[in-house]
Design an enzyme around this catalytic site. Structure first.
Site, short mmCIF file in Angstrom:
data_model
loop_
_atom_site.label_atom_id
_atom_site.label_comp_id
_atom_site.label_asym_id
_atom_site.label_seq_id
_atom_site.Cartn_x
_atom_site.Cartn_y
_atom_site.Cartn_z
N ARG A 278 0.82 -1.22 0.00
CA ARG A 278 0.00 0.00 0.00
C ARG A 278 0.86 1.27 0.00
O ARG A 278 0.48 2.28 -0.58
CB ARG A 278 -0.94 -0.01 1.22
CG ARG A 278 -2.02 1.10 1.19
CD ARG A 278 -3.02 0.90 2.33
NE ARG A 278 -4.18 1.77 2.23
CZ ARG A 278 -4.38 2.87 2.97
NH1 ARG A 278 -3.50 3.22 3.87
NH2 ARG A 278 -5.47 3.59 2.81
N ILE B 147 -7.29 7.62 -1.06
CA ILE B 147 -7.15 6.16 -1.12
C ILE B 147 -8.06 5.63 -0.01
O ILE B 147 -8.05 6.14 1.11
CB ILE B 147 -5.68 5.71 -0.93
CG1 ILE B 147 -5.54 4.18 -0.92
CG2 ILE B 147 -5.04 6.29 0.33
CD1 ILE B 147 -4.08 3.68 -0.92
N SER B 148 -8.86 4.62 -0.32
CA SER B 148 -9.81 4.08 0.66
C SER B 148 -9.07 3.46 1.84
O SER B 148 -7.93 3.01 1.71
CB SER B 148 -10.67 3.00 0.01
OG SER B 148 -11.39 3.52 -1.07
N ALA B 149 -9.75 3.40 2.98
CA ALA B 149 -9.19 2.74 4.17
C ALA B 149 -9.04 1.25 3.88
O ALA B 149 -9.90 0.65 3.22
CB ALA B 149 -10.09 2.96 5.37
#
Ligand code: SAH
Length: 207
Positions: A33, A59-61
């Site tokens: 990530r 950016i999504s969790a």
């Protein structure tokens, strides 16, 4: 602590908190990530939270990516369309399960699409197909898809996406203006959709 160790710790946390399959957990363990996060936020890459990626987007969790991956019930060889590439992280997680050559992703902002393509190529997911454009129209040449998911919220699922889904396929994403609910819709043989709600969520809006 090394990025690898931070990532293992994050995935252990997800494993305890959510009900996740080995496929999802392995995919989350595999994708770096930090490579998708802008330099200035890299030290926070393995926190379970969204982060800014530029152009007002995020950016999504990690837990949200994991939950969505789980709800899509993916297997190797499935053809998947993502609406909202952003930095490309979620597409890489999907690619870990279905194979990069089976992942298509559309991003509205060309600058993000370019950067995502560069990052994905650098970390080994260069076979993912990325296009700049309006995700509402889908990707007709790639259809039918076994799964389609949106990482931006729409007032309702765009009709073109419903059309481009195979029978038995899953359509997943945040639905609603203001208050958003994560909805999974499964296409039935007669063309209608069985819908389930999976809780309140917060995503950027679909343009
Ligand atoms: N998938 C990303 C999250 C991206 S955030 C991740 O891996 O974390 C949602 C993205 O949807 C943003 O980059 C935004 O630009 C994009 N988006 C918004 N409206 C869109 C549209 N109509 N078509 C395609 N992408 C869109």
């Amino acid at each position: 602590m090394s990025y690898e160790q931070q990532r293992r710790d994050l995935v252990s946390h997800l494993e305890q908190r959510e009900s996740l399959s080995d496929e999802t957990l392995d995919a989350m363990r595999a994708v770096p990530r930090h490579a998708f996060v802008p330099q200035q936020h890299r030290s926070k890459a393995y926190r379970d939270s969204p982060l800014p990626i530029g152009d007002g987007q995020t950016i999504s969790a990690p837990h949200m990516v994991a939950i969505m991956t789980e709800l899509l019930e993916l297997s190797y060889g499935d053809t998947v369309l993502e609406i909202g590439t952003g930095c490309g992280y979620h597409a890489a997680v999907t690619a870990e399960i279905v194979g990069p050559e089976n992942v298509y992703s559309i991003e509205y902002h060309d600058s993000l699409a370019r950067r995502a393509r560069e990052t994905l190529t650098a970390v080994g997911y260069g076979d993912i197909s990325i296009r700049t454009g309006d995700g509402k129209k889908g990707w007709p040449e790639g259809a039918p898809f076994t799964a389609i998911y949106l990482t931006c919220a729409a007032p309702e699922f765009p009709p073109a996406l419903k059309d481009q889904l195979a029978v038995g396929g899953r359509l997943l994403g945040p639905v609603g203006k203001g208050q958003q609910v994560l909805v999974r819709a499964v296409k039935q043989p007669d063309g209608h959709f069985d819908e389930e709600e999976h809780g309140y969520v917060r995503f950027v809006p679909l343009q």
